[in-house]
Design a protein around this motif. Structure first.
Motif, PDB file in Angstrom:
ATOM      1  N   TYR A 119       0.833  -1.178   0.000  1.00 37.15           N
ATOM      2  CA  TYR A 119       0.000   0.000   0.000  1.00 37.15           C
ATOM      3  C   TYR A 119       0.872   1.233   0.000  1.00 37.15           C
ATOM      4  O   TYR A 119       2.053   1.169   0.214  1.00 37.15           O
ATOM      5  CB  TYR A 119      -0.878   0.027   1.265  1.00 37.15           C
ATOM      6  N   VAL A 172       1.399   4.771   1.977  1.00 35.95           N
ATOM      7  CA  VAL A 172       1.049   5.442   3.217  1.00 35.95           C
ATOM      8  C   VAL A 172       1.191   6.945   3.017  1.00 35.95           C
ATOM      9  O   VAL A 172       1.949   7.620   3.678  1.00 35.95           O
ATOM     10  CB  VAL A 172       1.923   4.949   4.376  1.00 35.95           C
ATOM     11  N   SER A 202      -4.648   4.918   4.295  1.00 40.15           N
ATOM     12  CA  SER A 202      -4.223   3.953   3.281  1.00 40.15           C
ATOM     13  C   SER A 202      -5.464   3.307   2.690  1.00 40.15           C
ATOM     14  O   SER A 202      -6.318   2.796   3.431  1.00 40.15           O
ATOM     15  CB  SER A 202      -3.332   2.878   3.901  1.00 40.15           C
TER      16      SER A 202
END
Length: 530
Positions: free
Chosen positions: A25, A27, A452
């Motif tokens: 992901y 951030v 996120s």
């Protein structure tokens, strides 16, 4: 870990675990400046660097992205210890992230470009600081030592709102960062090939010592923190003889270097390196020269389907080295480690993330739970695991499976580290992150204060404020406590005191005491049988 070779569940875990931590992901990454008037110039030992205000206006935090801290590890420098970067004569335009280090590109890898020329770092610094007095927080990304990149972690909010100078960094991954081979040993003074990636991290920490004052940071007040493989790395630097003066405090999120995740012996690391060399260069008179000519993408792809750490890339114990001369637990128990303050902890359902991404079995019934345990653990251990964690009904069978693997691989090793370092006199604060699903890596959006899409699309504000306040207070003064948050008691082995981090954070005791006692007994029995 007491597993045999036919256990796909744990085999996949030992290779996947931190992949999500560093690569699953974004951030909240920073962007570019808004014009020439936004640039700032800072002096480093290598030359001037130009950065920018994130929001384009003075009074905000500054960003300096993609600053080289080492020579590109190309050609003869492939696999070699990192070399300090050569100075530049013109101001370095630190406006964009450098390429992430070579890795397989996919859903779990770092975004953007990848390259062998990747040894760069990023600095986020409050504006308007005229003296070098701010606490410094250096973050090491996760990714199971085979993936991830510094461009996934935006330190802007910690800098702008909490007054820290934040550094994130890249380091070599996979074979490029962990190759151990007799031919490579012969080129080094102490036959200590196998930890080049950790040496990259150390050189970045040395860069911080030499240069962070120019960004407002206090080189004598450095907190080293990381998540998953990055946390394991921080743990290694805590015990490493050559890293003792490079950090003052440590925050370890969801991995340590004392049990749970594997630390290689030199024999194990060399066996993996020999297999790689034979796969590409069998029969070559000079295998090292041959490997240095193999495309980097081929090297990092080799063994990538073998599990979480790929073919088995991990920190390596090398007798006589100044990186990891003995097993970390031995170094701690003999007092040979940096005894600065420590925050250490885990998320309450770490293993759930690996189920979520399809890297671990999910069960729906007690019978399925028992079958997975039988397929995962040796015959002499499985019955005890089933007894200790026995699900009361089908509805909780999968939660119990998550609990088993969270305890064994993450939570109980964190307690082991807390107990071992406390026994030696270190100040330790233990935590359990329990906001939302609380799977592996789900605390990171709260640590950096950036939502996120995958892990936390919306942040729970009380949880974010608590975590960022605790982390920044610890970085500033070595104690996470401050008046605006519930008191976080120091760790005590007699009660396993800890802080539960959630919307209404609260202190608690007896963290997984019964089940962690069980895993301690398993470890003791295995050690006695060796």
């Amino acid at each position: 870990m007491g597993m045999n070779n036919k256990k796909p569940l744990l085999k996949r875990l030992i290779g996947v675990v931190s992949v999500t931590a560093g690569a699953f992901y974004m951030v909240g990454c920073g962007g570019g400046g808004n014009g020439a008037d936004d640039f700032l110039t800072v002096s480093t030992q290598s030359g001037l660097v130009k950065g920018f205000y994130k929001d384009g206006t003075a009074g905000s935090a500054r960003e300096f992205l993609g600053i080289p801290y080492a020579k590109p590890p190309l050609g003869e420098l492939r696999f070699a210890p990192p070399q300090p970067v050569e100075p530049w004569s013109e101001p370095y335009q630190a406006m964009e992230f450098g390429a992430s280090c070579m890795q397989n590109v996919g859903a779990l890898s770092a975004s953007g470009d990848v390259s062998e020329d990747c040894l760069t770092l990023n600095v986020y610094s409050p504006d308007g600081v005229n003296t070098s007095t701010l606490p410094v927080m250096v973050f090491i990304h996760g990714g199971a030592f085979i993936s991830g990149g510094s461009n996934q972690y935006d330190g802007w909010r910690l800098a702008e709102q909490y007054g820290a100078v934040v550094v994130t960094l890249n380091y070599r991954l996979g074979a490029l960062g962990f190759l151990s081979l007799p031919e490579l040993d012969a080129t080094l003074p102490a036959a200590d090939a196998g930890n080049a990636a950790l040496e990259d991290q150390r050189l970045a920490l040395e860069w911080v010592q030499q240069n962070i004052g120019s960004f407002g940071g206090d080189k004598d007040n450095v907190t080293l923190f990381g998540e998953s493989a990055g946390s394991m790395s921080a743990c290694v630097h805590m015990v490493s003889p050559g890293s003792q003066n490079l950090a003052d405090k440590f925050i370890m999120e969801s991995a340590v270097c004392v049990g749970g995740l594997p630390v290689n012996t030199k024999q194990q690391a060399t066996a993996v390196g020999t297999d790689l060399a034979n796969a590409f260069c069998e029969g070559e008179a000079d295998q090292l020269a041959c490997l240095r000519a193999v495309p980097a993408a081929d090297l990092v792809a080799w063994g990538a389907d073998a599990g979480i750490f790929g073919a088995g890339w991990s920190p390596t114990v090398i007798s006589g080295s100044n990186m990891l001369p003995d097993a970390p637990i031995n170094l701690i128990e003999s007092g040979q480690y940096n005894q600065g303050p420590i925050i250490v902890g885990t998320n309450v359902r770490e293993w759930g993330l690996f189920q979520l991404i399809g890297s671990g079995e999910t069960v729906a019934t007690v019978d399925e739970f028992n079958a997975v345990i039988d397929a995962t653990y040796p015959a002499q251990l499985a019955p005890s695991v089933k007894q200790v964690y026995a699900p009361a009904a089908d509805a909780v069978a999968n939660l119990k499976l998550i609990e088993v693997l969270t305890d064994q691989l993450f939570r109980c090793p964190a307690r082991t580290l807390a107990r071992a370092t406390t026994a030696m006199g270190s100040e330790v604060w233990l935590y359990s992150f329990e906001q939302g699903a609380a799977y592996h890596a789900m605390e990171l959006p709260y640590v950096f204060g950036n939502p996120s899409a995958t892990l936390a699309p919306e942040l729970n504000e009380p949880t974010r404020e608590a975590i960022q306040s605790y982390w920044s207070a610890f970085a500033a003064g070595g104690n996470p406590n401050l008046d605006s948050q519930p008191e976080w008691p120091g760790f005590d082995a007699g009660s396993d005191q800890h802080m539960v981090l959630k919307e209404a954070s609260e202190a608690a005791s007896e963290l997984a005491t019964a089940t962690c006692d069980f895993w301690d007994d398993v470890a003791a029995s295995q050690a006695a049988g060796q």
